[in-house]
Write an enzyme that holds these catalytic residues in place. Structure first.
Site, PDB file in Angstrom:
ATOM      1  N   SER A 183      -3.685   4.384   1.811  1.00 36.15           N
ATOM      2  CA  SER A 183      -3.002   4.798   0.583  1.00 36.15           C
ATOM      3  C   SER A 183      -3.073   6.291   0.302  1.00 36.15           C
ATOM      4  O   SER A 183      -2.235   6.826  -0.400  1.00 36.15           O
ATOM      5  CB  SER A 183      -3.559   4.020  -0.608  1.00 36.15           C
ATOM      6  OG  SER A 183      -4.953   4.208  -0.705  1.00 36.15           O
ATOM      7  N   HIS A 211       0.319  -1.257   0.443  1.00 34.01           N
ATOM      8  CA  HIS A 211       1.372  -0.231   0.489  1.00 34.01           C
ATOM      9  C   HIS A 211       2.405  -0.493   1.586  1.00 34.01           C
ATOM     10  O   HIS A 211       3.322   0.307   1.769  1.00 34.01           O
ATOM     11  CB  HIS A 211       0.759   1.155   0.682  1.00 34.01           C
ATOM     12  CG  HIS A 211       0.067   1.655  -0.539  1.00 34.01           C
ATOM     13  ND1 HIS A 211       0.711   2.309  -1.551  1.00 34.01           N
ATOM     14  CD2 HIS A 211      -1.228   1.549  -0.938  1.00 34.01           C
ATOM     15  CE1 HIS A 211      -0.148   2.613  -2.516  1.00 34.01           C
ATOM     16  NE2 HIS A 211      -1.340   2.160  -2.157  1.00 34.01           N
ATOM     17  N   LYS A 242       2.975  -2.841  -6.864  1.00 33.18           N
ATOM     18  CA  LYS A 242       3.581  -1.625  -6.317  1.00 33.18           C
ATOM     19  C   LYS A 242       5.073  -1.883  -6.063  1.00 33.18           C
ATOM     20  O   LYS A 242       5.855  -1.842  -6.990  1.00 33.18           O
ATOM     21  CB  LYS A 242       2.813  -1.176  -5.080  1.00 33.18           C
ATOM     22  CG  LYS A 242       1.320  -0.948  -5.408  1.00 33.18           C
ATOM     23  CD  LYS A 242       0.544  -0.368  -4.275  1.00 33.18           C
ATOM     24  CE  LYS A 242      -0.954  -0.477  -4.458  1.00 33.18           C
ATOM     25  NZ  LYS A 242      -1.493   0.175  -5.644  1.00 33.18           N
TER      26      LYS A 242
HETATM   27  N1  PMP Z   1      -5.474  -2.081  -1.930  1.00 28.80           N
HETATM   28  C1  PMP Z   1      -4.921  -0.854  -1.750  1.00 28.80           C
HETATM   29  C2  PMP Z   1      -4.821  -0.308  -0.353  1.00 28.80           C
HETATM   30  C3  PMP Z   1      -4.457  -0.122  -2.856  1.00 28.80           C
HETATM   31  O1  PMP Z   1      -3.915   1.089  -2.692  1.00 28.80           O
HETATM   32  C4  PMP Z   1      -4.572  -0.687  -4.147  1.00 28.80           C
HETATM   33  C5  PMP Z   1      -4.050   0.040  -5.385  1.00 28.80           C
HETATM   34  N2  PMP Z   1      -4.483   1.314  -5.583  1.00 28.80           N
HETATM   35  C6  PMP Z   1      -5.158  -1.941  -4.278  1.00 28.80           C
HETATM   36  C7  PMP Z   1      -5.590  -2.614  -3.148  1.00 28.80           C
HETATM   37  C8  PMP Z   1      -5.333  -2.575  -5.624  1.00 28.80           C
HETATM   38  O2  PMP Z   1      -4.125  -3.099  -6.049  1.00 28.80           O
HETATM   39  P1  PMP Z   1      -3.826  -3.329  -7.597  1.00 28.80           P
HETATM   40  O3  PMP Z   1      -3.439  -2.011  -8.167  1.00 28.80           O
HETATM   41  O4  PMP Z   1      -2.722  -4.319  -7.601  1.00 28.80           O
HETATM   42  O5  PMP Z   1      -5.068  -3.857  -8.221  1.00 28.80           O
END
Ligand code: PMP
Length: 394
Positions: A183, A211, A242
């Site tokens: 990310s 992502h 997302k």
């Molecule tokens: N896994 C990854 C790789 C992420 O980038 C994120 C969000 N920042 C999450 C999990 C968590 O997802 P959520 O925002 O839906 O809690």
């Protein structure tokens, strides 16, 4: 108020200020779109994970409203008691079809999907091997597990194999965990090689595709689809917050996995379940994704255009292979200053610094979406050129 008035935290907050990483929460007046009203000012938004513009899509909103009218605003209990409606089951069926997996279990967020799943599918007889740059929710999930943990160097399959070789005979199960798309850098995990080595050493694989889902693969089916690895990954995580535009996180895999999580997935057992409006929106989002590649095509066209122009300007955008575009600035202070200057000029790109990324690798992370117009992207590029020159970044 307690007698020490949280003075130990006040001191830590002062340290954040000294390090240049203290910030106030931005306030958005209205929906998350390509252009937003932020703290009272209209600016171009390059900071959201709303990849496809679904967070404010008319069809998703209508589906949510219909779900509220039929089911109300809340479910009234944790899922395993009575917080489970037919619309939630339908959401999981369409997601499983979309991901080409036997079953899906949806949690209340991507974060607690990782935290809840990892801890419940491993125990003290097992080993977790995790990419060193995996998301915080994976790290926390592993911490909550009683399994032994170790990391492998980022995207380094040779190192992963060394760790597997050393440990294969010492544990019942080995779970290899990696993000599909990282990310903070936008690079892809070398999944075909990871899966191959996992098969050789009889290890399980767990891919967080938060992502990649809605972004990569046919109609946004994700990184597993992109690499044509269907049926070869044990657990695939996706988020509904997302590209899908709502909230929630899911794990896709086998019926056995879903059955087990419905008994031992702690967030499902101890935290109230998702409102039906979310399920309505998600079902509609998946319908749209399966019927057209219009949104994913627009996303990639915009991202490719923006990334090429940023390189032309002379920016270091790392090794991104996805729409995530890190613009490496370096020091924490400079990164935050750079982000503030962009905002003054009408562009919102949040600065990302330690501890989210390693010290000295501060960046502003640009998230181009399907909904940005060429005019908005060109304006953003003009601002990057101006501020970049002014601050000697380019
Ligand atoms: N896994 C990854 C790789 C992420 O980038 C994120 C969000 N920042 C999450 C999990 C968590 O997802 P959520 O925002 O839906 O809690």
């Amino acid at each position: 108020m307690s007698i020490h008035e949280l003075s130990y935290l006040k001191e830590k907050i002062e340290d954040l200020k000294k390090d240049g990483v203290y910030r106030t929460l931005p306030i958005l007046e209205g929906p998350n779109e390509a252009e937003i009203i932020l703290n009272g000012k209209k600016v171009i938004n390059l900071s959201s994970n709303n990849y496809l513009g679904f967070a404010n899509h008319p069809r998703l909103k209508e589906a949510s409203i219909k779900a509220i009218e039929k089911y109300g605003v809340g479910v009234g209990a944790v899922r395993t008691i009575i917080g489970n409606m037919d619309i939630h089951e339908e959401m999981e069926r369409v997601l499983a079809e979309f991901k080409k997996e036997e079953a899906v279990m949806v949690f209340q967020s991507g974060f607690n999907c990782n935290a809840g799943t990892i801890q419940s599918v491993t125990d003290e007889e097992d080993l977790i091997i995790s990419d060193e740059l995996n998301h915080a929710s994976i790290i926390d999930g592993a911490r909550l597990s009683r399994a032994k943990k170790t990391v492998f160097k980022h995207a380094d399959v040779n190192h992963l194999e060394t760790v597997l070789k050393e440990n294969r005979d010492k544990y019942r199960n080995i779970l290899i965990i990696t993000d599909g798309v990282f990310s903070m850098d936008g690079d892809l995990a070398p999944l075909p090689d990871i899966v191959e080595v996992a098969e050789i050493y009889n290890a399980m694989t767990y891919v967080d595709d938060a992502h990649g889902s809605g972004v990569l693969g046919t109609n946004g089916r994700g990184t597993i689809d992109h690499y044509d690895l269907h049926g070869r990954v044990d657990f695939t995580i996706g988020t509904l917050s997302k590209a899908i535009g709502a909230i929630g996180g899911y794990v896709a895999g086998s019926n056995t996995m879903r059955d087990w999580l419905s008994h031992r997935g702690r967030p499902l057992l101890f935290s109230t379940y998702l409102p039906p409006a979310v399920a309505g929106a998600v079902i509609e989002a998946v319908k749209i994704l399966m019927s057209t590649s219009e949104y994913t095509d627009r996303l990639w066209n915009n991202a490719n255009y923006f990334k090429a122009k940023m390189k032309e300007l002379g920016y270091n955008i790392g090794n991104s292979q996805t729409p995530i575009t890190p613009v490496i600035i370096g020091g924490e202070d400079k990164t935050m200053k750079f982000s503030r200057r962009l905002l003054e000029e009408g562009l919102f790109v949040s600065g990302i610094v330690f501890p989210t990324v390693p010290l000295g690798t501060g960046r502003v992370r640009c998230m181009v979406t399907a909904n940005h117009t060429k005019e908005q992207l060109d304006r953003a590029l003009e601002i990057f050129e101006k501020v970049g020159k002014e601050m000697s970044v380019i």
